[in-house]
Design a protein around this motif. Structure first.
Motif, PDB file in Angstrom:
ATOM      1  N   LYS A 132      32.989  44.568  46.834  1.00 11.95           N
ATOM      2  CA  LYS A 132      31.694  44.844  46.242  1.00 11.95           C
ATOM      3  C   LYS A 132      31.805  45.363  44.815  1.00 11.95           C
ATOM      4  CE  LYS A 132      29.262  45.834  50.563  1.00 11.95           C
ATOM      5  NZ  LYS A 132      28.452  46.806  51.310  1.00 11.95           N
ATOM      6  N   THR A 133      33.001  45.745  44.418  1.00 12.90           N
ATOM      7  CA  THR A 133      33.151  46.365  43.110  1.00 12.90           C
ATOM      8  C   THR A 133      33.919  45.492  42.119  1.00 12.90           C
ATOM      9  OG1 THR A 133      35.187  47.472  43.806  1.00 12.90           O
ATOM     10  CG2 THR A 133      33.126  48.657  44.148  1.00 12.90           C
ATOM     11  N   ALA A 134      34.491  44.406  42.593  1.00  9.15           N
ATOM     12  CA  ALA A 134      35.339  43.602  41.715  1.00  9.15           C
ATOM     13  C   ALA A 134      34.606  43.116  40.477  1.00  9.15           C
ATOM     14  CB  ALA A 134      35.897  42.399  42.484  1.00  9.15           C
ATOM     15  N   ALA A 135      33.379  42.626  40.648  1.00  8.28           N
ATOM     16  CA  ALA A 135      32.647  42.057  39.527  1.00  8.28           C
ATOM     17  C   ALA A 135      32.006  43.117  38.646  1.00  8.28           C
ATOM     18  CB  ALA A 135      31.577  41.101  40.052  1.00  8.28           C
ATOM     19  N   ALA A 136      31.996  44.360  39.120  1.00 14.23           N
ATOM     20  CA  ALA A 136      31.273  45.403  38.393  1.00 14.23           C
ATOM     21  C   ALA A 136      32.176  46.319  37.580  1.00 14.23           C
ATOM     22  CB  ALA A 136      30.473  46.252  39.386  1.00 14.23           C
ATOM     23  N   LEU A 137      33.470  46.053  37.579  1.00  9.48           N
ATOM     24  CA  LEU A 137      34.392  46.944  36.881  1.00  9.48           C
ATOM     25  C   LEU A 137      34.591  46.573  35.414  1.00  9.48           C
ATOM     26  CD1 LEU A 137      37.114  47.483  39.613  1.00  9.48           C
ATOM     27  CD2 LEU A 137      35.431  49.129  38.798  1.00  9.48           C
ATOM     28  N   GLY A 138      33.934  45.514  34.942  1.00  6.56           N
ATOM     29  CA  GLY A 138      34.028  45.136  33.543  1.00  6.56           C
ATOM     30  C   GLY A 138      35.381  44.535  33.197  1.00  6.56           C
ATOM     31  N   PRO A 139      35.813  44.697  31.929  1.00  2.00           N
ATOM     32  CA  PRO A 139      37.055  44.075  31.464  1.00  2.00           C
ATOM     33  C   PRO A 139      38.299  44.529  32.217  1.00  2.00           C
ATOM     34  CG  PRO A 139      35.737  44.883  29.626  1.00  2.00           C
ATOM     35  CD  PRO A 139      35.116  45.432  30.864  1.00  2.00           C
ATOM     36  N   ASP A 140      38.251  45.715  32.813  1.00  2.00           N
ATOM     37  CA  ASP A 140      39.422  46.231  33.516  1.00  2.00           C
ATOM     38  C   ASP A 140      39.428  45.875  34.996  1.00  2.00           C
ATOM     39  OD1 ASP A 140      40.397  47.434  31.212  1.00  2.00           O
ATOM     40  OD2 ASP A 140      39.196  49.246  31.545  1.00  2.00           O
ATOM     41  N   ALA A 141      38.526  44.976  35.411  1.00  2.00           N
ATOM     42  CA  ALA A 141      38.395  44.656  36.836  1.00  2.00           C
ATOM     43  C   ALA A 141      39.697  44.115  37.410  1.00  2.00           C
ATOM     44  CB  ALA A 141      37.273  43.637  37.034  1.00  2.00           C
ATOM     45  N   GLU A 142      40.307  43.159  36.713  1.00  2.00           N
ATOM     46  CA  GLU A 142      41.516  42.529  37.245  1.00  2.00           C
ATOM     47  C   GLU A 142      42.645  43.544  37.391  1.00  2.00           C
ATOM     48  OE1 GLU A 142      44.627  39.116  35.781  1.00  2.00           O
ATOM     49  OE2 GLU A 142      42.491  38.656  35.683  1.00  2.00           O
ATOM     50  N   LYS A 143      42.832  44.350  36.356  1.00  2.00           N
ATOM     51  CA  LYS A 143      43.895  45.353  36.394  1.00  2.00           C
ATOM     52  C   LYS A 143      43.670  46.344  37.532  1.00  2.00           C
ATOM     53  CE  LYS A 143      46.209  48.799  33.488  1.00  2.00           C
ATOM     54  NZ  LYS A 143      46.225  49.449  32.139  1.00  2.00           N
ATOM     55  N   ALA A 144      42.427  46.774  37.706  1.00  2.00           N
ATOM     56  CA  ALA A 144      42.100  47.744  38.752  1.00  2.00           C
ATOM     57  C   ALA A 144      42.299  47.141  40.140  1.00  2.00           C
ATOM     58  CB  ALA A 144      40.657  48.217  38.592  1.00  2.00           C
ATOM     59  N   MET A 145      41.884  45.887  40.325  1.00  2.00           N
ATOM     60  CA  MET A 145      42.023  45.255  41.623  1.00  2.00           C
ATOM     61  C   MET A 145      43.489  45.023  41.978  1.00  2.00           C
ATOM     62  SD  MET A 145      39.205  44.903  43.240  1.00  2.00           S
ATOM     63  CE  MET A 145      38.859  46.544  42.584  1.00  2.00           C
ATOM     64  N   VAL A 146      44.274  44.581  41.010  1.00  2.00           N
ATOM     65  CA  VAL A 146      45.705  44.354  41.253  1.00  2.00           C
ATOM     66  C   VAL A 146      46.385  45.664  41.630  1.00  2.00           C
ATOM     67  CG1 VAL A 146      47.897  43.738  40.159  1.00  2.00           C
ATOM     68  CG2 VAL A 146      45.884  42.301  39.810  1.00  2.00           C
ATOM     69  N   LYS A 147      46.066  46.725  40.893  1.00  2.00           N
ATOM     70  CA  LYS A 147      46.661  48.032  41.188  1.00  2.00           C
ATOM     71  C   LYS A 147      46.282  48.504  42.583  1.00  2.00           C
ATOM     72  CE  LYS A 147      46.948  52.781  39.453  1.00  2.00           C
ATOM     73  NZ  LYS A 147      46.496  53.739  38.400  1.00  2.00           N
ATOM     74  N   GLY A 148      45.000  48.358  42.948  1.00  2.00           N
ATOM     75  CA  GLY A 148      44.552  48.772  44.279  1.00  2.00           C
ATOM     76  C   GLY A 148      45.211  47.962  45.379  1.00  2.00           C
TER      77      GLY A 148
END
Length: 314
Positions: A127-143
């Motif tokens: 639910k949050t992947a599209a809402a994290l802005g430019p850092d979404a990919e980095k945040a998702m990979v880290k998680g």
């Protein structure tokens, strides 16, 4: 000279046979270790696709690749050395550590059951992947890599527990092999899963006919496939976690639960034609129930005790 050469060739043949037997032993042990970790592998495969939801199709496979590399790095650089040192110098700690992992698996499975029947999970990356802005990919990979570390540690400890009798070098080779194979299988399947929708859409766009029908079938089937995979993952966590605890308490001296389950297995083992299957089903069901009960206790402690304490303070 000819006799010496013949003797040398005989020695080489003996060494080659010994090496082949050793390879067979390592392969068999690696197979056993991988099989025992299957429940956690299923869960890992079920969890990971959520981390690419919300991204454009062209970023899905690169994200899966980054998570796969992070997973392999977790296993090879951190978990493998720690597991080998543990098995070499503190083998007595393997059962308690494995049981802690079993409790964690039981908790994860029971928490997902709780969420299915009306609970609300706090961790919902889809639910949050599209809402994290430019850092979404980095945040998702880290998680995803963080979550994978826990699951990978459990896979490696389960695998290690199956090969503790092997020599140190064989243990290292087997665990490295398991780490590589599990990573390839899990993230290969994840890559296929996340791209099936795109394949289906391409087939639909190709025009009317059998290919378009197949494409529509793939697109329609994927939510059901993911749902089934998730359910199987939950059942596998409860089963594996419960079985780890069942065997662990027996090894630590409390024999009652294991003997009871074994007695129930024996009661159906001689049923003609299906006794072996029924015995496995009994063991699996009992292990899953143990996992569910233990997990439910932990879920209660984690979710309800803090709420009651906060209510009491107010």
């Amino acid at each position: 000279m000819a006799g010496g050469l013949a003797a040398l060739l005989d020695d080489i043949a003996v060494l080659a046979k010994a090496a082949a037997a050793s390879v067979d032993d390592v392969a068999a042990a690696a197979g056993r270790a991988s099989t025992k970790a299957a429940g956690v592998v299923i869960d890992d495969t079920a969890v990971t696709p959520r981390y690419v939801h919300g991204f454009t199709p062209d970023r899905e496979l690169p994200i899966v690749w980054k998570i796969a590399l992070g997973s392999l790095r977790n296993k090879i650089l951190f978990i493998l050395p720690a597991a080998l040192l543990l098995s070499q110098f503190a083998e007595w700690a393997l059962t308690p550590i494995l049981m802690c992992g079993g409790v964690y698996l039981a908790f994860e499975g029971a928490e997902k059951v709780y969420e299915m029947f009306g609970g609300h999970g706090d961790h919902q990356p889809e639910k949050t992947a599209a809402a994290l802005g430019p850092d979404a990919e980095k945040a998702m990979v880290k998680g995803a890599i963080t979550t994978d570390f826990i699951l990978s540690a459990e896979i490696m400890v389960i695998s290690l527990n199956e090969v503790t009798d092997e020599p140190f070098v064989s243990r290292a080779i087997i665990l490295a092999f398991v780490a590589l194979v599990v990573t390839v299988v899990v993230y290969g399947l994840v890559g296929l899963i996340v791209k099936v929708d795109d394949v289906g859409l391409k087939l639909i766009e190709s025009g009317p006919g059998a290919r378009a029908s197949l494409g529509r079938g793939l697109v329609a089937a994927m939510p059901k496939v993911l749902s089934v995979l998730s359910t199987v993952g939950i059942a596998a966590m409860l089963w594996v976690g419960g079985h780890i605890l069942l065997v662990g308490v027996d090894e630590l001296g409390w024999h009652g639960p294991y003997e009871l389950v074994h007695h129930l297995e024996e009661s159906v083992h001689d049923v003609g034609g299906v006794g072996g299957v029924l015995a496995w089903c009994v063991n699996t069901l009992c292990s899953a129930l143990i996992g569910l009960v233990v997990g439910a206790v932990v879920v209660t402690i984690m979710h309800f005790v803090p709420k009651k304490k906060a209510t009491a303070e107010h």
